[in-house]
Design an enzyme around this catalytic site. Structure first.
Site, short mmCIF file in Angstrom:
data_model
loop_
_atom_site.label_atom_id
_atom_site.label_comp_id
_atom_site.label_asym_id
_atom_site.label_seq_id
_atom_site.Cartn_x
_atom_site.Cartn_y
_atom_site.Cartn_z
N SER A 166 0.94 -1.19 0.02
CA SER A 166 -0.03 0.19 0.08
C SER A 166 0.95 1.14 0.06
O SER A 166 1.91 1.25 0.52
CB SER A 166 -0.90 0.05 1.25
OG SER A 166 -1.62 1.28 1.38
N TYR A 179 -1.18 -0.69 10.47
CA TYR A 179 -1.19 -0.89 9.30
C TYR A 179 -0.24 -0.38 8.42
O TYR A 179 0.31 -1.01 7.41
CB TYR A 179 -2.61 -0.38 8.60
CG TYR A 179 -2.97 -0.58 7.27
CD1 TYR A 179 -3.48 -1.91 6.88
CD2 TYR A 179 -2.77 0.30 6.38
CE1 TYR A 179 -3.69 -2.16 5.68
CE2 TYR A 179 -3.16 0.14 4.98
CZ TYR A 179 -3.54 -1.16 4.58
OH TYR A 179 -3.70 -1.40 3.41
N1 LIG Z 1 -8.68 -0.78 -0.86
C1 LIG Z 1 -7.87 -0.12 -1.01
O1 LIG Z 1 -8.01 1.07 -0.91
C2 LIG Z 1 -6.46 -0.60 -0.47
C3 LIG Z 1 -5.40 0.39 -0.70
C4 LIG Z 1 -4.13 -0.03 -0.61
C5 LIG Z 1 -3.82 -1.32 -0.51
N2 LIG Z 1 -4.75 -2.26 -0.26
C6 LIG Z 1 -4.59 -3.54 0.13
O2 LIG Z 1 -4.84 -4.32 -0.76
C7 LIG Z 1 -5.00 -5.67 -0.42
C8 LIG Z 1 -6.46 -6.42 -0.77
O3 LIG Z 1 -7.33 -5.52 -0.23
P1 LIG Z 1 -8.81 -5.23 -0.81
O4 LIG Z 1 -8.79 -3.71 -0.93
O5 LIG Z 1 -9.08 -5.91 -2.11
O6 LIG Z 1 -9.86 -5.49 0.32
P2 LIG Z 1 -10.78 -6.84 0.60
O7 LIG Z 1 -11.93 -6.77 -0.30
O8 LIG Z 1 -11.09 -6.68 2.18
O9 LIG Z 1 -9.92 -8.06 0.35
C9 LIG Z 1 -9.09 -8.85 1.51
C10 LIG Z 1 -8.94 -9.90 1.07
O10 LIG Z 1 -8.05 -10.36 2.22
C11 LIG Z 1 -8.62 -11.68 2.71
N3 LIG Z 1 -8.19 -11.96 3.98
C12 LIG Z 1 -8.36 -11.19 5.04
N4 LIG Z 1 -7.80 -11.76 6.13
C13 LIG Z 1 -7.59 -12.92 5.88
C14 LIG Z 1 -6.94 -14.26 6.61
N5 LIG Z 1 -6.58 -14.23 7.89
N6 LIG Z 1 -6.73 -15.63 5.64
C15 LIG Z 1 -7.02 -15.33 4.40
N7 LIG Z 1 -7.47 -14.33 3.58
C16 LIG Z 1 -7.57 -13.11 4.46
C17 LIG Z 1 -10.04 -11.44 2.50
O11 LIG Z 1 -10.64 -12.81 2.47
P3 LIG Z 1 -11.43 -13.38 4.02
O12 LIG Z 1 -12.13 -12.24 4.70
O13 LIG Z 1 -12.55 -14.40 3.19
O14 LIG Z 1 -10.47 -14.23 4.44
C18 LIG Z 1 -10.09 -10.74 1.13
O15 LIG Z 1 -10.30 -11.77 0.05
C19 LIG Z 1 -4.82 -5.62 1.06
O16 LIG Z 1 -3.71 -6.17 1.31
C20 LIG Z 1 -5.18 -4.40 1.18
O17 LIG Z 1 -4.45 -3.81 2.55
C21 LIG Z 1 -6.09 -1.81 -0.60
#
Ligand SMILES: NC(=O)c1ccc[n+]([C@@H]2O[C@H](COP(=O)([O-])OP(=O)(O)OC[C@H]3O[C@@H](n4cnc5c(N)ncnc54)[C@H](OP(=O)(O)O)[C@@H]3O)[C@@H](O)[C@H]2O)c1
Length: 273
Positions: A166, A179
């Site tokens: 991120s 985070y």
């Molecule tokens: N959205 C943003 O603006 C943003 C910005 C910068 C970085 N990111 C990063 O991008 C990545 C993807 O996030 P996203 O934005 O796509 O959000 P998201 O829809 O919440 O996806 C997060 C994923 O992580 C999985 N996860 C969480 N805890 C887990 C665990 N204990 N074991 C296995 N899987 C787990 C969730 O699946 P389950 O809950 O089903 O396990 C889900 O598939 C993350 O690392 C986040 O920090 C996001």
């Protein structure tokens, strides 16, 4: 120019396999954190390109829905989606599960770690429970999986590893200290792996998204330049294919990242960013 400087290459989606030095036609991928958001969008894009993809996360119902939604695309492309319920905090489960998946897929060309959590932290809150959960998933989960992948790819001498970090990891922001720390740890770990594995032709790509409209950002206020998960996924795969070391998604976030990194600490502490 450093690893985190101007990313290179085109952001246009490509039909080429996202793999350095893989056997011709090889399209085998694992996406960890695939039940929603960017991980799910990546699985959909890869399946549409004919990849055999293993999609992992805790919510098996969401994974099953994802696989069903890919069925038509897989029929046309020759792809396949295998789903597996897995909690990345079960670090001890990883080696055996990894071996099983690689056998099922017939090898591995591309690994993407997309799992992550960002619990809401109040401005004056110091919750060790929440903070340790972030470390367990974002840092230890990433290391547990990526070490296995690195070992295999080092031996086979090809492959691409993508870690979704991120822009938050660029500075210690007051909003969610751990985070930011977790993403900074990912950045350093992935850079070190890149430096090790480049010697054997394996590429490691660090992705730094800005804001993406996923479950993680749902309900958050003041977001701008919000990418759709599908747009982010296309840029992530393009970055991997172009062997970008570090790629901000959207790419315009590189400008923000560069400015934010240059703000002196005595000023940065007064900013709510
Ligand atoms: N959205 C943003 O603006 C943003 C910005 C910068 C970085 N990111 C990063 O991008 C990545 C993807 O996030 P996203 O934005 O796509 O959000 P998201 O829809 O919440 O996806 C997060 C994923 O992580 C999985 N996860 C969480 N805890 C887990 C665990 N204990 N074991 C296995 N899987 C787990 C969730 O699946 P389950 O809950 O089903 O396990 C889900 O598939 C993350 O690392 C986040 O920090 C996001």
């Amino acid at each position: 120019m450093t690893d985190s400087d101007q990313p290179q290459g085109s952001a246009a989606p490509s039909t080429q396999p996202a793999v350095a030095g893989a056997p011709a036609g090889a399209r085998r991928a694992i996406v960890v954190g695939a039940s929603s958001g960017m991980g799910a969008a990546l699985v959909r894009q890869l399946a549409g390109e004919g990849y055999k993809v293993a999609a992992l996360a805790r919510r098996s119902d969401r994974l099953e829905e994802l696989a069903a939604s890919c069925a038509e695309a897989c029929a046309a492309s020759g792809g396949r989606v295998v789903v597996r319920a897995h909690d990345v905090t079960d670090h001890g489960e990883v080696p055996e599960l990894f071996e099983e998946l690689v056998e099922d897929l017939g090898g591995l060309d591309l690994f993407i770690f997309a799992a992550g959590v960002m619990p809401k932290i109040e401005p004056r809150e110091y919750s060790t429970t929440k903070d340790f959960e972030i470390v367990e998933v974002n840092v230890k989960g990433c290391i547990a999986w990526t070490n296995q992948v690195a070992q295999l790819m080092q031996t086979q001498r090809f492959g691409t590893i993508v870690g979704i970090s991120s822009i938050a990891g660029d500075r210690g922001r007051k909003g969610n200290p751990v985070y930011c720390t977790s993403k900074a740890a990912m950045n350093t770990y992935l850079e070190a792996l890149r430096n090790r594995l480049s010697e054997v032709g394996v590429h490691v790509c660090t992705i730094k998204p800005g804001f993406v409209a996923t479950q993680m950002t749902d309900g958050m206020e003041g977001l701008f330049w919000l990418a759709k998960p599908e747009q982010a996924a296309a840029q992530i795969l393009a970055a991997a294919r172009n062997r970008a070391n570090v790629r901000y998604v959207f790419r315009r976030w590189w400008i923000v990242g560069t400015i934010v990194k240059s703000i002196p600490s005595f000023l940065f502490r007064h900013l709510n960013i």
